[in-house]
Design an enzyme around this catalytic site. Structure first.
Site, short mmCIF file in Angstrom:
data_model
loop_
_atom_site.label_atom_id
_atom_site.label_comp_id
_atom_site.label_asym_id
_atom_site.label_seq_id
_atom_site.Cartn_x
_atom_site.Cartn_y
_atom_site.Cartn_z
CE LYS A 44 -3.14 3.11 0.35
NZ LYS A 44 -3.97 3.33 -0.67
CE LYS A 85 -1.06 7.65 6.52
NZ LYS A 85 -2.07 6.60 6.50
P1 NAD Z 1 -10.32 10.11 7.90
O1 NAD Z 1 -9.49 11.24 8.68
O2 NAD Z 1 -11.38 10.60 7.20
O3 NAD Z 1 -10.92 9.09 9.19
C1 NAD Z 1 -10.26 8.64 10.06
C2 NAD Z 1 -11.29 8.56 11.32
O4 NAD Z 1 -10.51 7.94 12.59
C3 NAD Z 1 -11.94 9.72 11.78
O5 NAD Z 1 -13.46 9.63 11.61
C4 NAD Z 1 -11.34 10.09 13.03
O6 NAD Z 1 -12.21 10.75 14.16
C5 NAD Z 1 -11.32 8.82 13.68
N1 NAD Z 1 -10.26 8.63 14.87
C6 NAD Z 1 -9.08 9.28 14.98
N2 NAD Z 1 -8.53 8.63 16.13
C7 NAD Z 1 -9.32 7.79 16.65
C8 NAD Z 1 -9.27 7.32 17.85
N3 NAD Z 1 -8.07 7.21 18.64
N4 NAD Z 1 -10.37 6.12 18.20
C9 NAD Z 1 -11.37 6.10 17.32
N5 NAD Z 1 -11.23 6.75 16.05
C10 NAD Z 1 -10.28 7.56 15.62
O7 NAD Z 1 -9.39 9.11 7.19
P2 NAD Z 1 -9.66 8.30 5.90
O8 NAD Z 1 -9.71 9.05 4.54
O9 NAD Z 1 -11.13 7.61 6.21
O10 NAD Z 1 -8.48 7.12 5.83
C11 NAD Z 1 -8.39 6.19 6.98
C12 NAD Z 1 -7.35 5.22 6.62
O11 NAD Z 1 -7.44 4.79 5.33
C13 NAD Z 1 -5.93 6.12 6.77
O12 NAD Z 1 -4.73 5.22 6.98
C14 NAD Z 1 -5.81 6.30 5.15
O13 NAD Z 1 -4.40 6.71 4.93
C15 NAD Z 1 -6.16 5.16 4.38
N6 NAD Z 1 -6.87 5.22 2.94
C16 NAD Z 1 -7.79 6.50 2.74
C17 NAD Z 1 -8.15 6.66 1.64
C18 NAD Z 1 -9.14 7.91 1.20
O14 NAD Z 1 -9.33 7.88 -0.08
N7 NAD Z 1 -9.38 8.27 2.07
C19 NAD Z 1 -7.99 5.48 0.66
C20 NAD Z 1 -7.14 4.40 0.95
C21 NAD Z 1 -6.58 4.41 2.21
#
Ligand code: NAD
Length: 293
Positions: free
Chosen positions: A173, A242
């Site tokens: 990834k 990141k």
């Molecule tokens: P985001 O920031 O939209 O969501 C993350 C969520 O985690 C938030 O709702 C936040 O409140 C919650 N969170 C933070 N700390 C927490 C804790 N201690 N306990 C419980 N919840 C907590 O991020 P995202 O875009 O949904 O991405 C999530 C993961 O997936 C990341 O690692 C990102 O790199 C990966 N990712 C994202 C995408 C994308 O298109 N957005 C695609 C592939 C992978």
């Protein structure tokens, strides 16, 4: 677990977590969502899901815990939280579907294995659109039998690719996103040159997409989020940075030269310093254009 119905604790209800949790519900699984943010929990409930603010209860009632959190530091914070630990029970499977650091994932897997819990890493690509349509690519690291055991909750989310032992999904990834970010930067510069000469950007993309300059940036990001000037892919610029840093650190750790990767991450870090913390990663194109004289 009854038949093919599994009880899932879904932790991290952000841009990706909510549509993924909804896919699991649509596939017939019992899903309880948890997030530190009350707004995120409310958003899941509004869309027909169930959310709780009791981490222990959510974990204790689950067959499988899915983590969809921003990074390894937060995965470590959640999994070492006494409220999380109080819910742990034998035969629990934990799947880290966020984009985490492979070496941290490995260490966490060893720690959890010591108390009878299996960790699998299953990060995804395909973005928010892929999450909402169940068409993600899922890079799954873990032993064969462990992955077999959780396959029924991964299948509704997309296409499963087994990448090897635990941590290997996170390796692939991070490397994918290092390439994706580098392509996006290079594409954005090439588009500027063409435009400055007077070529229509849509014509440029048409040619690139039928030629060897093609990438996810030319096929998806430029037409859907940049030319449209919406910059709303749902993947944050800092999350991309990141991932690039994870890939670059891995290259250092493994002793592999990585000049372009390091240079690309430095350039993206410049953009991250300038842009607001909420910036979408596709805003990089606008930022590059804004610096052209
Ligand atoms: P985001 O920031 O939209 O969501 C993350 C969520 O985690 C938030 O709702 C936040 O409140 C919650 N969170 C933070 N700390 C927490 C804790 N201690 N306990 C419980 N919840 C907590 O991020 P995202 O875009 O949904 O991405 C999530 C993961 O997936 C990341 O690692 C990102 O790199 C990966 N990712 C994202 C995408 C994308 O298109 N957005 C695609 C592939 C992978």
């Amino acid at each position: 677990m009854t038949g093919d119905t599994t009880t899932v604790a879904f932790i991290g209800l952000g841009n990706m977590g909510i549509p993924m949790a909804l896919q699991l519900i649509a596939a017939g699984h019992r899903v309880a969502g948890y997030d530190v943010s009350a707004d995120a929990r409310a958003a899941l409930v509004t869309q027909g899901g169930i959310a709780s603010d009791n981490l222990t209860e959510v974990v204790a009632g689950a067959d499988i815990v899915i983590l969809m959190l921003p990074n390894s530091d937060i995965v470590t914070q959640v999994t070492s939280d006494p409220e999380f630990q109080a819910g742990l029970h034998a035969d629990l499977f934990v799947i880290d579907m966020g984009s985490s650091e492979p070496m941290v994932t490995r260490a966490l897997a060893e720690h959890l294995a010591g108390i009878g819990i299996t960790l699998i890493d299953a990060p995804v690509s395909g973005g928010v659109r892929g999450a909402a349509s169940g068409t993600l690519t899922i890079m799954v690291g873990g032993s064969g039998p462990a992955v077999d055991r959780v396959q029924n909750v991964l299948t509704p989310l997309g296409r499963i690719v087994r990448t090897g032992p635990v941590g290997s999904g996170h390796v692939v990834k991070a490397l994918n996103n290092l390439l994706s970010a580098t392509h996006l930067w290079a594409t954005s510069e090439a588009m500027l040159v063409g435009e400055r000469f007077g070529v229509d950007p849509k014509v440029m993309l048409d040619v690139l997409n039928g030629s060897s300059g093609r990438s996810g940036s030319t096929e998806n990001k430029w037409p859907n989020f940049i030319l449209s000037e919406t910059y709303d892919s749902g993947f944050g610029l800092r999350l991309m940075l990141k991932d690039m840093r994870i890939a670059n650190a891995l290259a250092v750790e493994l002793g592999v030269p990585n000049e372009l990767g390091d240079f690309a991450a430095e350039r993206w870090a410049d953009a991250a310093e300038d842009l607001p913390s909420t910036a979408d990663h596709t805003e990089i194109a606008h930022w590059i254009a804004s610096r052209a004289h």
